[in-house]
Design an enzyme around this catalytic site. Structure first.
Site, PDB file in Angstrom:
ATOM      1  N   HIS A 179     -12.522  16.629  -4.590  1.00  0.00           N
ATOM      2  CA  HIS A 179     -11.614  17.073  -3.529  1.00  0.00           C
ATOM      3  C   HIS A 179     -11.248  15.916  -2.596  1.00  0.00           C
ATOM      4  O   HIS A 179     -11.006  16.132  -1.403  1.00  0.00           O
ATOM      5  CB  HIS A 179     -12.210  18.216  -2.687  1.00  0.00           C
ATOM      6  CG  HIS A 179     -12.834  19.307  -3.492  1.00  0.00           C
ATOM      7  ND1 HIS A 179     -12.153  20.441  -3.882  1.00  0.00           N
ATOM      8  CD2 HIS A 179     -14.085  19.438  -4.016  1.00  0.00           C
ATOM      9  CE1 HIS A 179     -12.950  21.225  -4.590  1.00  0.00           C
ATOM     10  NE2 HIS A 179     -14.127  20.641  -4.689  1.00  0.00           N
ATOM     11  N   SER A 219       7.843  -6.654   2.015  1.00  0.00           N
ATOM     12  CA  SER A 219       8.853  -5.784   2.606  1.00  0.00           C
ATOM     13  C   SER A 219      10.003  -6.645   3.092  1.00  0.00           C
ATOM     14  O   SER A 219       9.802  -7.780   3.525  1.00  0.00           O
ATOM     15  CB  SER A 219       8.219  -5.015   3.771  1.00  0.00           C
ATOM     16  OG  SER A 219       9.202  -4.680   4.725  1.00  0.00           O
ATOM     17  N   LYS A 224       3.692  -7.333   4.890  1.00  0.00           N
ATOM     18  CA  LYS A 224       3.379  -6.360   3.839  1.00  0.00           C
ATOM     19  C   LYS A 224       3.253  -6.899   2.431  1.00  0.00           C
ATOM     20  O   LYS A 224       3.872  -7.869   2.042  1.00  0.00           O
ATOM     21  CB  LYS A 224       4.447  -5.265   3.841  1.00  0.00           C
ATOM     22  CG  LYS A 224       4.296  -4.340   5.042  1.00  0.00           C
ATOM     23  CD  LYS A 224       4.791  -2.961   4.740  1.00  0.00           C
ATOM     24  CE  LYS A 224       3.887  -2.247   3.775  1.00  0.00           C
ATOM     25  NZ  LYS A 224       4.419  -0.959   3.416  1.00  0.00           N
ATOM     26  N   GLU A 234       2.876   2.179  -8.364  1.00  0.00           N
ATOM     27  CA  GLU A 234       3.783   3.180  -7.784  1.00  0.00           C
ATOM     28  C   GLU A 234       4.863   3.571  -8.785  1.00  0.00           C
ATOM     29  O   GLU A 234       5.204   4.746  -8.936  1.00  0.00           O
ATOM     30  CB  GLU A 234       4.457   2.635  -6.523  1.00  0.00           C
ATOM     31  CG  GLU A 234       3.557   2.544  -5.312  1.00  0.00           C
ATOM     32  CD  GLU A 234       4.324   1.965  -4.129  1.00  0.00           C
ATOM     33  OE1 GLU A 234       4.643   2.725  -3.208  1.00  0.00           O
ATOM     34  OE2 GLU A 234       4.605   0.757  -4.138  1.00  0.00           O
TER      35      GLU A 234
END
Ligand code: ARG
Length: 476
Positions: free
Chosen positions: A156, A277, A283, A290
């Site tokens: 979980h 980024s 970043k 992804e």
């Protein structure tokens, strides 16, 4: 030439009709299999005495020359000829004249396209297995190098019990292993020749179907001509095995994304395989996992499109079946590219062992071990569970406090003459206690690593067999 111009064979189909019905812009990639199928078919025709030895030579020579020209990029397919089958037949007729017009004897595009698709799918499945093995090898290598690294296992998404990193990585290995088993299984159902089924009812020419199948490195022939030209269950099955594989890759990718976040901090992103980024200078993003995760959506979409396409089709061939290709090609391309990218990415990933260990020590991850201990001292497990839960509530999320309460309890349960074991609830001991086949103890994991090596070896043997069949196409 145009099969559809039945009403008026001399009048060419109008452009709007052709634009809608032509498939050459996506089935051109079947050219190699179409030519191989034709070569095998010519051998079948010659053996049946339908074409002479001289015609056979001419036809096969012509088909091989066309293959060379396509390979060299010299051929522009004609959309007016609808599909790859009509294009290649037409090229052959221009090249060798009369004998070329005999190629389609005893054959329909219906059994022809079913064959081409089977040959295409078989090769694609074999290639995907190669790529999946590549990823498995990286997982296994990383697993071998991380038998001393402990991290919290989650259920979980909450801290549950400590596990060793090898065990976690191998969980992904075994998922891939079952994907491979499904793909190999699908390969064998796919590798069956429909040639000789004609349009739907078979052919009146005495073609030795087994001989033709054998030349193509296929395992056998279809039993029913109507079934052979009308079903694409091998396409649906291939799409399913690949979609599920993609789902597995997505699950692995999700973990890599999470692990690369500041919150987890379990892995360092390989700089050369991550982007920055355009606005935020600090970043680094986990683009590869992804995108693999994102691509699982289209893989599932492709599968659903294929299944829906097949729903309610009456026997035998229906033109709807032409729609099987783009979805199938897409799911194949997606799986191959994803496996490749993920393998490259994972090979470069570095794990932060200190961070993982620290995390494993938080969240009372060895509470079950305390309950198990009480159970060995005669407390029924359900009662032991309640007692330890009481301690956990009392500790209120403070690990040190929980350990102090637990050690108190343990010393109370000591048998006469037994000395206290202060690190009974350490994560190392908790891991070692799960010494059971399939468990996370180091020796159980070492055994698992051996099993993974055998599994890889077995896959390589199946791959060898598949590649032998597939290579027949290039050798024809
Ligand atoms: N382009 C067709 C397909 O992909 C080939 C078979 C056409 N057969 C026919 N009877 N029109 O399915």
């Amino acid at each position: 030439m145009k099969a559809r111009s039945k009403r008026n064979p001399v009048q060419p189909a109008n452009d709007a009709f052709l634009n809608f019905t032509a498939s050459i812009h996506f089935d051109a990639r079947l050219w190699k299999y179409d030519i191989a199928g034709s070569i095998a078919h010519v051998h079948g025709l010659a053996a049946a005495g339908v074409v002479t030895a001289n015609e056979q030579k001419l036809m096969i020579g012509g088909l091989k020359a066309i293959a060379e020209e396509i390979k060299e990029g010299k051929v522009a397919f004609d959309p007016k000829l609808e599909d790859i089958h009509m294009n290649i037949e037409s090229l052959l007729r221009s090249k060798i004249g009369g004998a070329g017009a005999k190629l389609h004897t005893g054959r329909s595009r219906n059994d022809q396209v079913a064959l081409d698709m089977r040959l295409y799918v078989r090769e694609a499945l074999s290639d995907v297995v190669t790529d999946a093995v590549g990823l498995q090898e990286v997982l296994l290598k990383k697993a071998k190098g991380s038998t001393t690294v402990i991290l919290p296992g989650l259920t979980h998404m909450q801290h549950a019990q400590p596990i060793i990193l090898s065990h976690h990585l191998l969980a992904h290995f075994w998922r891939l292993q079952r994907d491979i088993a499904r793909i190999v299984d699908c390969y064998h159902r796919t590798n069956i020749s429909p040639l000789g089924s004609g349009a739907l009812a078979g052919t009146s020419f005495k073609i030795d179907r087994n001989l033709v199948a054998d030349r193509l490195g296929m395992d056998g022939i279809t039993e029913n001509s109507m079934d052979a030209v009308s079903d694409r269950d091998f396409v649906a099955e291939a799409a399913f095995t690949l979609a599920l594989l993609q789902i597995h890759l997505s699950s692995l990718s999700e973990e890599l994304v999470l692990w690369s976040s500041k919150e987890f901090g379990y892995i360092e992103l390989p700089k050369q395989l991550a982007s920055g980024s355009s606005m935020m200078p600090q970043k680094l993003n986990p683009d590869i996992p992804e995108l693999v995760r994102g691509k699982s959506g289209r893989a599932v979409g492709d599968l659903v499109a294929i299944l829906t396409l097949l729903k309610s089709l009456p026997l035998a061939y229906n033109r709807d079946l032409q729609e099987d290709k783009e979805s199938l090609f897409d799911v194949i391309d997606t799986a191959g590219a994803s496996l490749h990218a993920l393998k490259t990415f994972l090979a470069e990933v570095e794990f932060d062992e200190v961070r993982m260990r620290k995390s494993a020590e938080a969240g009372l991850t060895t509470a079950t071990d305390l309950a198990d201990l009480l159970t060995t001292r005669g407390v029924p497990f359900r009662d032991a569970h309640a007692i330890v839960k009481g301690l956990a509530i009392e500790a209120d999320g403070d690990d040190q406090r929980f350990l102090a309460l637990a050690n108190d309890l343990i010393s109370k349960k000591l048998k006469r003459g037994e000395s206290p074991e202060t690190d009974y609830l350490s994560i190392d001991k908790a891991v070692e206690r799960r010494n059971i086949d399939g468990g996370t103890s180091r020796s159980a994991v070492m055994k698992q690593i051996g099993q993974a090596e055998s599994a890889l070896q077995a896959t390589k043997e199946s791959l060898f067999e598949m590649e032998k069949d597939v290579s027949v196409i290039d050798a024809l």
